[in-house]
Design an enzyme around this catalytic site. Structure first.
Site, PDB file in Angstrom:
ATOM      1  CG  ASP A 137      -1.940   1.042   1.244  1.00 37.99           C
ATOM      2  OD1 ASP A 137      -1.773   2.060   0.538  1.00 37.99           O
ATOM      3  OD2 ASP A 137      -2.940   0.870   1.948  1.00 37.99           O
ATOM      4  N   GLY A 138       0.663   2.126  -0.955  1.00 35.51           N
ATOM      5  CA  GLY A 138       1.470   3.340  -1.074  1.00 35.51           C
ATOM      6  C   GLY A 138       1.327   4.253   0.132  1.00 35.51           C
ATOM      7  CG  ASP A 155       0.388   6.667 -12.543  1.00 32.58           C
ATOM      8  OD1 ASP A 155      -0.786   6.850 -12.876  1.00 32.58           O
ATOM      9  OD2 ASP A 155       1.228   6.088 -13.264  1.00 32.58           O
ATOM     10  CB  THR A 157      -7.426   3.785  -9.343  1.00 38.43           C
ATOM     11  OG1 THR A 157      -6.940   3.452  -8.040  1.00 38.43           O
ATOM     12  CG2 THR A 157      -7.002   2.683 -10.278  1.00 38.43           C
ATOM     13  N   PRO A 162      -8.938   1.320  -2.647  1.00 39.10           N
ATOM     14  CG  PRO A 162      -7.391  -0.044  -3.752  1.00 39.10           C
ATOM     15  CD  PRO A 162      -8.863   0.213  -3.623  1.00 39.10           C
TER      16      PRO A 162
HETATM   17  N1  SAM Z   1      -3.189   6.412 -15.398  1.00 43.51           N
HETATM   18  C1  SAM Z   1      -4.198   5.925 -14.585  1.00 43.51           C
HETATM   19  C2  SAM Z   1      -5.421   6.750 -14.427  1.00 43.51           C
HETATM   20  O1  SAM Z   1      -5.361   7.955 -14.133  1.00 43.51           O
HETATM   21  O2  SAM Z   1      -6.490   6.184 -14.632  1.00 43.51           O
HETATM   22  C3  SAM Z   1      -3.729   5.320 -13.314  1.00 43.51           C
HETATM   23  C4  SAM Z   1      -3.037   4.055 -13.677  1.00 43.51           C
HETATM   24  S1  SAM Z   1      -2.378   2.980 -12.530  1.00 43.51           S
HETATM   25  C5  SAM Z   1      -2.941   1.492 -13.259  1.00 43.51           C
HETATM   26  C6  SAM Z   1      -3.284   3.161 -11.026  1.00 43.51           C
HETATM   27  C7  SAM Z   1      -2.870   2.117  -9.988  1.00 43.51           C
HETATM   28  O3  SAM Z   1      -3.008   2.629  -8.665  1.00 43.51           O
HETATM   29  C8  SAM Z   1      -3.688   0.820  -9.999  1.00 43.51           C
HETATM   30  O4  SAM Z   1      -2.924  -0.205 -10.541  1.00 43.51           O
HETATM   31  C9  SAM Z   1      -4.053   0.583  -8.548  1.00 43.51           C
HETATM   32  O5  SAM Z   1      -3.961  -0.765  -8.158  1.00 43.51           O
HETATM   33  C10 SAM Z   1      -3.044   1.480  -7.842  1.00 43.51           C
HETATM   34  N2  SAM Z   1      -3.416   1.873  -6.466  1.00 43.51           N
HETATM   35  C11 SAM Z   1      -4.630   2.274  -6.023  1.00 43.51           C
HETATM   36  N3  SAM Z   1      -4.559   2.533  -4.705  1.00 43.51           N
HETATM   37  C12 SAM Z   1      -3.278   2.297  -4.314  1.00 43.51           C
HETATM   38  C13 SAM Z   1      -2.580   2.383  -3.072  1.00 43.51           C
HETATM   39  N4  SAM Z   1      -3.207   2.766  -1.934  1.00 43.51           N
HETATM   40  N5  SAM Z   1      -1.264   2.085  -3.050  1.00 43.51           N
HETATM   41  C14 SAM Z   1      -0.613   1.690  -4.177  1.00 43.51           C
HETATM   42  N6  SAM Z   1      -1.229   1.566  -5.365  1.00 43.51           N
HETATM   43  C15 SAM Z   1      -2.539   1.874  -5.444  1.00 43.51           C
END
Ligand code: SAM
Length: 276
Positions: A137-138, A155, A157, A162
């Site tokens: 988890d970031g 970057d 979602t 999450p």
């Molecule tokens: N470019 C994209 C957009 O704006 O739609 C974002 C792309 S990237 C695939 C987003 C990533 O953030 C996802 O793979 C998701 O699993 C990740 N993510 C979401 N919450 C997170 C968290 N708390 N820690 C780390 N990664 C997370």
């Protein structure tokens, strides 16, 4: 038989893609991960049926989320990406020779696997020797990191599941602590057209923690409304003061120094969202 995929972008608007085939559709611990191949945009990554990136237009988002903060910093050596499991932001970061270490902190390993298998053009940089991939988890990673990164790129979602905690004032406070003295952060902050309150709220949360806070825009065909915002928070360096500091990065299709500066020129309705 024709196959069409519609992303419901708001309760009243959808964007529909003529689809050649579904390459992957599986549930991970966190979300439904899918890769489809479309006629117009080639292969795309969907998470819970929301378009994350496409082979055709990914360059805009990834170049603008990476090169604007990296070129605003005099010497970014350590960089973290929170989310970004497709690898596109990492691919852009490692174009900068000054970067010694790029850490990808992605919560969902399935996203990385899907991207490695079906989107090699985007994920290729993940194998660079300067890149470390952490599946965690970031939010927790940033809380544990003090005075560690020169640039942090969020970057994520959309703010559901999450990713909710990646849009809070507390998180941006932790990002401030995780940055070095000259540190800069940037976050993708959604569409000013469809989500003005979210853009306003997120900007003020970054601004509560960083002395220099600015919003910039890029134009991404597959994202809701096409107009996308990024919010940058900086401890010392004004992202607009880039003249003569750095050479243009190599191999870009969207980013130039002029585009960097122009991206901060906001239409009046967007300016109003970021007024103190
Ligand atoms: N470019 C994209 C957009 O704006 O739609 C974002 C792309 S990237 C695939 C987003 C990533 O953030 C996802 O793979 C998701 O699993 C990740 N993510 C979401 N919450 C997170 C968290 N708390 N820690 C780390 N990664 C997370």
């Amino acid at each position: 038989m024709e196959l069409w995929f519609t992303e419901k972008q708001t309760d009243h608007v959808g964007l529909t893609y003529k689809t050649k085939r579904i390459l992957l559709a599986k549930r991970s611990q966190y979300q439904e991960v899918a890769i489809i191949e479309t006629e117009q945009f080639d292969r795309m990554l969907l998470l819970d049926r929301v378009v994350q990136t496409t082979i055709s237009d990914e360059f805009v988002y990834h170049e603008m989320i990476a090169h604007v903060p990296l070129n605003s910093h005099p010497n970014p050596r350590r960089v973290a990406v929170i989310g970004g499991g497709d690898g596109g932001t990492i691919r852009e970061i490692i174009k900068h020779d000054c970067v010694e270490k790029a850490v990808l902190v992605e919560i969902d390993e399935q996203v990385i696997r899907a991207s490695r298998q079906y989107l090699p053009e985007i994920s290729s940089g993940l194998d660079d020797e300067r890149v470390e991939v952490l599946i965690t988890d970031g939010i927790a990673h940033i809380q544990e990191s003090k005075d560690t990164y020169d640039v942090i790129i969020i970057d994520s979602t959309d703010p559901v599941g999450p990713a909710v905690g990646l849009f809070t004032e507390e998180f941006y406070g932790d990002v401030y602590e995780a940055l070095t003295d000259e540190g800069i952060m940037v976050a993708q902050t959604e569409s000013p057209y469809y989500e003005p309150e979210l853009v306003q709220r997120t900007f003020s949360r970054v601004n509560a923690n960083f002395p220099i806070t600015k919003l910039y825009l890029a134009f991404i065909p597959t994202y809701p409304s096409g107009m996308w915002s990024f919010t940058i928070g900086s401890k010392q360096h004004d992202p607009l003061a880039i003249d003569g500091k750095k050479p243009e990065p190599i191999e870009t299709r969207y980013y130039t120094h002029d585009v960097h500066k122009a991206a901060f020129c906001l239409p009046r309705f967007v300016q109003k969202l970021v007024k103190p």
